[in-house]
Design a protein around this motif. Sequence first.
Motif, short mmCIF file in Angstrom:
data_model
loop_
_atom_site.label_atom_id
_atom_site.label_comp_id
_atom_site.label_asym_id
_atom_site.label_seq_id
_atom_site.Cartn_x
_atom_site.Cartn_y
_atom_site.Cartn_z
N GLU B 237 0.86 -1.23 -0.01
CA GLU B 237 0.08 0.14 0.11
C GLU B 237 0.85 1.26 0.15
N THR B 238 1.88 1.30 -0.82
CA THR B 238 2.79 2.35 -0.97
C THR B 238 2.11 3.35 -1.74
N SER B 239 2.72 4.49 -1.93
CA SER B 239 1.87 5.72 -2.58
C SER B 239 2.14 5.38 -4.11
N SER B 240 2.39 4.19 -4.73
CA SER B 240 2.81 4.17 -6.30
C SER B 240 1.81 4.68 -7.18
N VAL B 241 0.60 4.46 -6.66
CA VAL B 241 -0.67 5.05 -7.44
C VAL B 241 -0.41 6.67 -7.65
N ASN B 242 0.00 7.37 -6.65
CA ASN B 242 0.30 8.59 -6.93
C ASN B 242 1.64 9.13 -7.56
N GLU B 243 2.77 8.20 -7.08
CA GLU B 243 4.02 8.39 -7.71
C GLU B 243 4.11 8.49 -9.26
N VAL B 244 3.67 7.06 -9.87
CA VAL B 244 3.88 6.45 -10.93
C VAL B 244 2.92 7.51 -11.99
N ASP B 245 1.76 7.86 -11.40
CA ASP B 245 0.59 8.65 -12.15
C ASP B 245 0.66 10.03 -11.58
N ALA B 246 1.17 10.95 -12.43
CA ALA B 246 0.84 12.45 -11.93
C ALA B 246 -0.63 13.02 -11.69
N LEU B 247 -1.37 12.22 -10.64
CA LEU B 247 -2.64 12.38 -10.55
C LEU B 247 -2.76 13.65 -9.60
N ASP B 248 -3.85 14.33 -9.79
CA ASP B 248 -4.23 15.12 -8.64
C ASP B 248 -4.40 13.90 -7.23
N THR B 249 -3.56 14.61 -6.23
CA THR B 249 -3.55 13.63 -5.16
C THR B 249 -5.02 13.43 -4.43
N SER B 250 -5.45 14.44 -4.52
CA SER B 250 -6.97 14.32 -3.70
C SER B 250 -8.03 13.21 -4.57
N ALA B 251 -7.91 13.43 -5.66
CA ALA B 251 -8.60 12.49 -6.65
C ALA B 251 -8.02 11.21 -6.34
N ALA B 252 -6.67 11.09 -6.65
CA ALA B 252 -6.01 9.57 -6.62
C ALA B 252 -6.42 8.96 -5.10
N ASN B 253 -6.43 9.78 -3.98
CA ASN B 253 -6.76 9.16 -2.73
C ASN B 253 -7.90 8.57 -2.65
N GLN B 254 -9.02 9.43 -3.05
CA GLN B 254 -10.38 9.02 -3.01
C GLN B 254 -10.64 7.65 -3.85
N ILE B 255 -10.00 7.61 -4.87
CA ILE B 255 -10.14 6.36 -5.66
C ILE B 255 -9.20 5.01 -5.51
N ARG B 256 -8.37 5.35 -4.39
CA ARG B 256 -7.35 4.35 -4.11
C ARG B 256 -7.74 2.86 -3.93
N THR B 257 -8.52 2.96 -2.81
CA THR B 257 -9.27 1.64 -2.44
C THR B 257 -9.95 0.87 -3.56
N LEU B 258 -10.79 1.76 -4.40
CA LEU B 258 -11.42 1.03 -5.43
C LEU B 258 -10.54 0.75 -6.41
N PHE B 259 -9.63 1.31 -7.03
CA PHE B 259 -8.61 1.15 -7.85
C PHE B 259 -7.89 -0.33 -7.59
N LYS B 260 -7.50 -0.50 -6.11
CA LYS B 260 -6.98 -1.78 -5.65
C LYS B 260 -7.85 -2.97 -6.20
N TYR B 261 -9.07 -2.73 -5.63
CA TYR B 261 -9.86 -3.84 -6.14
C TYR B 261 -9.88 -4.25 -7.60
N CYS B 262 -10.14 -3.16 -8.32
CA CYS B 262 -10.27 -3.26 -9.72
C CYS B 262 -9.06 -4.05 -10.45
#
Lengths: 316, 293
Positions: B237-262
């Motif tokens: 559960e590192t922040s690789s989702v944010n690191e690799v993707d230059a996403l807006d942090t808040s949006a990325a955080n909102q979707i992170r759990t969902l992203f994991k399951y997908c």
Amino acid sequence: MQKEKRALQKHQRTYGQRAKRDLQKNWSVYLMLLPVLLFFIIFNYLPMGGVIMAFQNYRIRLGLLHSQWVGLDNFRRFFSSIYFNRLLTNTLTIGFKDILYSFPITIIFALLLNEVRVTAFKRVVQTVTYLPYFISLVVVCGMVMDFTEQGSAISNFIGLFTGKQESLLANPKYFQEVFVISGIWQGLGYGVIVYLSALGSIDESLYEAARIDGANRWQQTWHITLPGLASTCVIMLILKIGSFMSINYQKIILLYNPATYEKADVITSYVYRVSLGEGTDYSYGAAIGLFNSIINLIFVVSANAVSRRFAETSLW
Amino acid sequence: MKRTFGDIVFSVINTLILLLVSLACLLPIWHVFCSSVSQPLMLNAYRGVLTWPLGTWTFAGYNKVLHTSYIQQGYLNTLIYMVIGTAIGTVLTILAAYGLSRQNLMFKKQINFIITFTMLFNGGLVPTYMVIRNFKMLDTIWAIVLPYCVSVFNIMIMRSSFESIPSSLTEAAEIDGAGHLRILTRIVLPVSKSILAVIVLFYAVQHWNSWFHTALYVKNRSMFPLQLWLREIVIAETSSVNEVDALDTSAANQIRTLFKYCVIMISIIPMLVIYPFVQKYFVTGVMIGSVKG
């Protein structure tokens, strides 16, 4: 006379002559076996030779030839390490718990499945329980975390008795049970196949004869099914004991954390940590790994000998 | 056969137990699926296991996953490693099984021993790592596909299947002067289709799911297979989702759990789809292996 002499000669060819003839005749078969032999030489036998680094102070720059020899120092260091007892205890307990829980559960599950008379239902149950075996360890461990985290049904249930709300994987007390039970969940459908095939090969006429004699279902199970299953059980038990020391350390590495090391860390996961994961202590890791492999070999060979002696079934 | 009252009670209880076990096997996967189509904000607030998706179904997570470049790359890498590794492993296994199934081979015993001894004893993690390092395989595709591409167990399964082919078939060809390669491809393989399917699938599943050795031998992230990304997303559960993707942090955080399951879902969907079809071959293979091995 001449003929007899030739026949005699044919019989008395030396080992070298016979080998030469065999190679001439079967060279293409040997050529087919060559790639696989190369594979095992490179990826299994070279590493076996490489264990001499356990007796060295191995430096990558110097290699096996020039690294300094230190005798048994690495082993002494391990045996006198504060972790030695903990690692050995954890390895043995987890291995033991695995056999204790999964071995009988798999057999009972096979017996229950065997009693199902509706073939379609039996097949569906088998297919469904087989599914977890195909799921990768990483995903399985992710699921285990979800099911044991704080607030999940399982940890809430346990919380009823302990009065504490906590993630099970954060508490060393529960680690081994979580590890073993999730292993059963993943391996049950796969493990049951062998027993079902053994059950299928029991002679149906034995059951008929028993029924004519008035034996009920339970008596049939006790007197026909279980004895018919015995040799399979022995072989599976040997295999289990043989892999006693090769606990699924990949799964341990995925599930443990420094807070649970005291119950979760086993010899192989420690090898990984000191030599490739966090540290680079190659010789020390190789020495501990060699110790583990040797104990493992002793386990397999003795389990096999015991079963050959008492159960008259053996792997070799 | 008369069914007594006891028999009926037993059948009912037995059926219930087996249903429960089956449900227990399905539940975790169902939970992952439900999570993957839940509303992300409700999912973030939820603890525990889902038996139904939260809120209206959404495929936003899948949309994000399918448009994430490192997931695409990882998926492609996994496919490449799986195809190459399975191909090499299957060919080596066929050749070895054929060789070992031949009668009157003078050194058969010795070769057999060389192969099976590797099941009893191994050099361990570190010496193996050093061998691969010395062969300059680190950070190459070969370190991923080669080291574990042949399994002794599979060779044994295939050999016993080859041995069960009536020898009259191969002998006739031998008398006609056919070479071993010809006998193998024209006679032995065509009658061994189902065992061949088993071996291919064993290897394919193994490569699809493998992660540990890749993690040891490969540090170059562009070579990561899907499983290594999964490990970072699911376990570390590192922040690789944010690191690799230059996403807006808040949006990325909102979707992170969902992203994991997908991501979990897209990694297991291929297995879910093929395994019911191949299951019967697997069962046959395991049975042959366990009875004769």
